[in-house]
Design a protein around this motif. Structure first.
Motif, PDB file in Angstrom:
ATOM      1  N   SER A 187      90.726 -23.177  72.987  1.00 23.67           N
ATOM      2  CA  SER A 187      89.643 -23.999  72.443  1.00 23.67           C
ATOM      3  C   SER A 187      88.592 -23.156  71.726  1.00 23.67           C
ATOM      4  O   SER A 187      88.137 -22.150  72.259  1.00 23.67           O
ATOM      5  CB  SER A 187      88.977 -24.784  73.564  1.00 23.67           C
ATOM      6  OG  SER A 187      87.914 -25.533  73.018  1.00 23.67           O
ATOM      7  N   THR A 247      92.944 -29.914  70.919  1.00 18.03           N
ATOM      8  CA  THR A 247      93.339 -28.507  71.067  1.00 18.03           C
ATOM      9  C   THR A 247      94.842 -28.415  71.379  1.00 18.03           C
ATOM     10  O   THR A 247      95.546 -27.532  70.860  1.00 18.03           O
ATOM     11  CB  THR A 247      92.495 -27.825  72.161  1.00 18.03           C
ATOM     12  OG1 THR A 247      91.118 -27.864  71.749  1.00 18.03           O
ATOM     13  CG2 THR A 247      92.895 -26.372  72.374  1.00 18.03           C
ATOM     14  N   GLU A 294      88.175 -29.912  65.004  1.00 17.53           N
ATOM     15  CA  GLU A 294      87.853 -30.817  66.110  1.00 17.53           C
ATOM     16  C   GLU A 294      86.425 -31.333  65.928  1.00 17.53           C
ATOM     17  O   GLU A 294      85.584 -30.658  65.379  1.00 17.53           O
ATOM     18  CB  GLU A 294      87.974 -30.089  67.454  1.00 17.53           C
ATOM     19  CG  GLU A 294      89.372 -29.554  67.680  1.00 17.53           C
ATOM     20  CD  GLU A 294      89.639 -29.182  69.136  1.00 17.53           C
ATOM     21  OE1 GLU A 294      88.984 -29.726  70.043  1.00 17.53           O
ATOM     22  OE2 GLU A 294      90.525 -28.347  69.344  1.00 17.53           O
TER      23      GLU A 294
HETATM   24 MG   LIG Z   1      89.382 -29.086  72.070  1.00 16.05          MG
END
Ligand SMILES: [Mg+2]
Ligand SMILES: Nc1ncnc2c1ncn2[C@@H]1O[C@H](COP(=O)(O)OP(=O)(O)OP(=O)(O)O)[C@@H](O)[C@H]1O
Length: 146
Positions: free
Chosen positions: A60, A42, A108
């Protein structure tokens, strides 16, 4: 395929690396992160967004699955695939609809959707067991970014 490696000794270092990547992006990139909990995915995306000239601070996407950032020359779509593990689940979060020439996608937990993302950039962020703030950042891309 180009591979470059950097050492980061702080979150600020990782943001700086991200900024340089963000400046080099042209749209159409799909960036897959590899790196465990708290590696700095992030944080890196925060730098990429700054480099892309986006006005909002990246947070996030863990709960939303995807956060979208606009207001710069390109759009950024930031995914967290922590709970997404099948092509069907990827489809149901609308992943394929976000892919566009004017869009950069950062993912991610890409390990969860390996082989189905079709990424063209991989960023590995590795922790150092001997130094809590040290990360080794490896970037693989089709063309040189930084
Ligand atoms: Mg993250
Ligand atoms: N060199 C570094 N690069 C990036 N983050 C660092 C570094 N050193 C320490 N940190 C800290 O590690 C944490 C990284 O958090 P971040 O949310 O970016 O990780 P993440 O990989 O996205 O985690 P998650 O898997 O939970 O989504 C932050 O608290 C940051 O301050």
């Amino acid at each position: 395929m180009v591979e470059v490696r950097f050492d980061s000794y702080s979150a600020a270092d990782t943001v700086e690396i991200g900024k340089k990547i963000g400046v080099a992006l042209r749209g159409g990139e799909i960036i897959a992160y590899k790196g465990g909990l708290g590696a700095g995915k992030t944080t890196m995306t925060r730098g990429i967004a700054i480099g892309m000239g986006l006005p909002d601070t990246v947070s996030s996407p863990t709960f939303a699955i995807v956060n979208e950032y606009t207001g710069g020359r390109l759009r950024l779509c930031h995914f967290d695939m922590y709970r997404i593990t099948t092509p069907e689940a990827l489809d149901s979060v609308g992943y394929y609809d976000y892919i566009a020439d004017d869009t950069v996608i950062c993912v991610e937990w890409s390990e969860n959707t390996e082989d189905i993302l079709d990424e063209n950039i991989v960023i590995c962020i590795e922790n150092d067991p001997d130094d809590a703030d040290h990360r080794t950042v490896t970037i693989r891309s089709e063309r040189k970014l930084i």
